[in-house]
Design an enzyme around this catalytic site. Structure first.
Site, PDB file in Angstrom:
ATOM      1  N   ASP A  84      -4.599   3.426   7.773  1.00  0.00           N
ATOM      2  CA  ASP A  84      -5.941   2.828   6.906  1.00  0.00           C
ATOM      3  C   ASP A  84      -5.364   1.630   6.014  1.00  0.00           C
ATOM      4  O   ASP A  84      -4.343   1.647   5.325  1.00  0.00           O
ATOM      5  CB  ASP A  84      -6.229   4.006   5.969  1.00  0.00           C
ATOM      6  CG  ASP A  84      -7.539   3.695   5.174  1.00  0.00           C
ATOM      7  OD1 ASP A  84      -8.462   3.697   5.678  1.00  0.00           O
ATOM      8  OD2 ASP A  84      -7.218   3.232   3.969  1.00  0.00           O
ATOM      9  N   SER A 118      -4.126  11.516  -1.289  1.00  0.00           N
ATOM     10  CA  SER A 118      -3.669  13.078  -0.873  1.00  0.00           C
ATOM     11  C   SER A 118      -2.620  13.538  -1.828  1.00  0.00           C
ATOM     12  O   SER A 118      -2.624  14.558  -2.174  1.00  0.00           O
ATOM     13  CB  SER A 118      -3.388  13.150   0.300  1.00  0.00           C
ATOM     14  OG  SER A 118      -4.310  12.450   1.297  1.00  0.00           O
ATOM     15  N   CYS A 174      -2.283  12.441  -5.110  1.00  0.00           N
ATOM     16  CA  CYS A 174      -2.830  12.043  -6.366  1.00  0.00           C
ATOM     17  C   CYS A 174      -2.060  11.024  -6.804  1.00  0.00           C
ATOM     18  O   CYS A 174      -1.577  10.714  -7.961  1.00  0.00           O
ATOM     19  CB  CYS A 174      -2.862  13.145  -7.195  1.00  0.00           C
ATOM     20  SG  CYS A 174      -4.009  12.917  -8.722  1.00  0.00           S
ATOM     21  N   TYR A 224      -6.674  -4.540  -0.239  1.00  0.00           N
ATOM     22  CA  TYR A 224      -5.189  -4.207  -0.511  1.00  0.00           C
ATOM     23  C   TYR A 224      -4.335  -5.553  -0.362  1.00  0.00           C
ATOM     24  O   TYR A 224      -3.823  -5.867   0.656  1.00  0.00           O
ATOM     25  CB  TYR A 224      -4.637  -3.193   0.696  1.00  0.00           C
ATOM     26  CG  TYR A 224      -5.468  -1.906   0.492  1.00  0.00           C
ATOM     27  CD1 TYR A 224      -6.217  -1.773  -0.771  1.00  0.00           C
ATOM     28  CD2 TYR A 224      -5.554  -0.941   1.445  1.00  0.00           C
ATOM     29  CE1 TYR A 224      -6.932  -0.321  -0.522  1.00  0.00           C
ATOM     30  CE2 TYR A 224      -6.436   0.043   1.574  1.00  0.00           C
ATOM     31  CZ  TYR A 224      -6.968   0.428   0.354  1.00  0.00           C
ATOM     32  OH  TYR A 224      -7.965   1.426   0.334  1.00  0.00           O
ATOM     33  N   TRP A 282      -2.378   0.656   0.837  1.00  0.00           N
ATOM     34  CA  TRP A 282      -2.812   0.331  -0.648  1.00  0.00           C
ATOM     35  C   TRP A 282      -1.669  -0.408  -1.160  1.00  0.00           C
ATOM     36  O   TRP A 282      -1.327  -1.720  -1.523  1.00  0.00           O
ATOM     37  CB  TRP A 282      -3.560   1.116  -1.282  1.00  0.00           C
ATOM     38  CG  TRP A 282      -3.944   0.356  -2.607  1.00  0.00           C
ATOM     39  CD1 TRP A 282      -4.105  -0.686  -3.169  1.00  0.00           C
ATOM     40  CD2 TRP A 282      -4.281   1.193  -3.902  1.00  0.00           C
ATOM     41  NE1 TRP A 282      -4.431  -0.906  -4.249  1.00  0.00           N
ATOM     42  CE2 TRP A 282      -4.582   0.732  -4.806  1.00  0.00           C
ATOM     43  CE3 TRP A 282      -4.783   2.678  -4.010  1.00  0.00           C
ATOM     44  CZ2 TRP A 282      -5.396   0.874  -6.208  1.00  0.00           C
ATOM     45  CZ3 TRP A 282      -5.210   3.129  -5.174  1.00  0.00           C
ATOM     46  CH2 TRP A 282      -5.532   2.215  -6.177  1.00  0.00           C
TER      47      TRP A 282
END
Ligand code: NAP
Length: 333
Positions: free
Chosen positions: A54, A209, A211, A59, A23
């Site tokens: 991923d 993961s 945050c 993105y 992202w």
């Protein structure tokens, strides 16, 4: 000696338990990222034993997928990358915002665009980014199953789906994975989603993961984020909550150092990997040096008593918790 990467399987393919999220590499929502930094980060991930990457069309509005395609060309071996991309978000509507859109023409067009941008004829894992409440899930699953039959996609996944939505999907097509938010501060999936995925052999790839950088250990009190940075609109990064979360991070950092000689980032990523039912922790990075921390996550484990102490620290510091719901896309009219 460096500890070895951990691996798991998704539909019979071996994937690293730490996956690189792209992202931020898209360059739109986390500050600018140069092409060379982005490609170097992707290549550095593979060098460190990470094969699961991923990504998603949203993105950087196509840019993250293009840069992944560029990195694969530079590397020279397509099979060194397990490509997990997504479909089902539309940002080109002429209206403000991002909309869930799993209509058949949209998904068909997105698949062709992703294959072109990634410079490949095969996507290992194709995930529905968000549920579209206006399209029956069964129709979406049937269409995605066609993509598999056509040989363009290896396995099917979903993201941000409830258990009921996953059950509907699975009634029509095999469901290999689910991608929910999950980290020390965001545990909404503990009660229903994780047990269901474990019981039904659906791999869980956790997003955010760290945050969204809160648990990476770099943020300080008083820090602000420029307009356009996703953290400028994330309720965790606004007062009075920001202070609560940073206080928790400070105490977790001291705990990680005292008990394990580790950083808070290592603790946070290890926490995700050691939770029952977690297959892969996705971790966003935009420079190769941010991946130096991967080594500190491997080769050790958190005991039940350490997990309990972590829970206590979070409960004591974060008295007004908030989830990641602000990320939910809009519904089309
Ligand atoms: P994350 O992994 O929780 O946090 C990523 C951020 O942490 C980075 O952008 C960087 O922020 C900071 N960071 C990383 N390594 C660091 C280090 N070594 N030292 C200091 N800071 C470090 O955030 P995320 O991007 O939300 O989640 C990971 C991936 O999950 C995404 O890239 C994406 O692939 C996926 N995701 C999926 C969904 C979905 O709906 N399916 C939603 C969100 C994310 P700075 O900018 O401060 O450097």
């Amino acid at each position: 000696m460096l500890a070895a990467m951990e691996f798991t399987q998704i539909s019979g393919k071996q994937v690293s338990r730490i996956g690189l999220g792209t992202w931020a590499i898209g360059g739109l929502d986390w500050g600018a990222v140069s092409d060379s930094d982005a490609v170097a980060t992707l290549l550095s991930a593979v060098d460190r034993g990470i094969n699961l990457i991923d990504t998603a069309p949203i993105y950087g509005r196509g840019r993250a997928e293009e840069l992944l395609g560029k990195a694969i060309r530079a590397h020279g071996h397509r099979e060194a990358f397990y490509i997990a991309t997504k479909a089902g978000l539309d940002w080109n509507t002429g209206r403000e915002g991002v909309f869930a859109d799993s209509t058949a023409p949209r998904l068909r067009q997105e698949l062709e665009h992703s294959l072109r941008r990634l410079n490949t004829d095969f996507i290992d894992l194709y995930q529905v980014h968000w549920p579209d409440t206006l399209v029956p899930i069964e129709e979406t699953a049937a269409l995605l199953a066609e993509f598999v039959r056509e040989g363009k996609v290896g396995a099917l996944g979903v993201s941000n789906y409830s258990v009921a939505q996953m059950q509907a999907f699975r009634s029509v097509a095999p469901l290999a994975s689910n991608q929910p938010p999950y980290n020390l501060f965001e545990r909404q999936i503990d009660h229903e989603t994780l047990p269901w995925c474990a019981a039904n052999h659906v791999a869980v790839l956790t997003y955010s993961s760290l945050c969204r950088s809160l648990l990476a250990g770099r943020l300080t009190h008083g820090m602000t984020f420029p307009a356009g940075d996703i953290r400028a609109v994330d309720p965790k990064f606004q007062q009075p909550r920001f202070t609560q979360y940073l206080n928790a991070v400070e105490r977790l950092a001291a705990f990680a150092q005292a008990h394990f000689g580790k950083t808070v980032l290592s603790l946070a990523a290890r926490w995700v990997l050691d939770r029952p039912g977690i297959s892969v922790a996705l971790w966003g990075a935009k420079r190769p040096d941010q991946l130096d921390a991967v080594a500190g996550v491997l080769g050790w484990k958190l005991s039940d008593s350490a997990m309990a102490e972590i829970d206590q620290i979070v409960a004591e510091c974060v008295t007004d918790p908030v989830g990641p719901e602000y990320l939910t896309p809009k519904v089309r009219e």
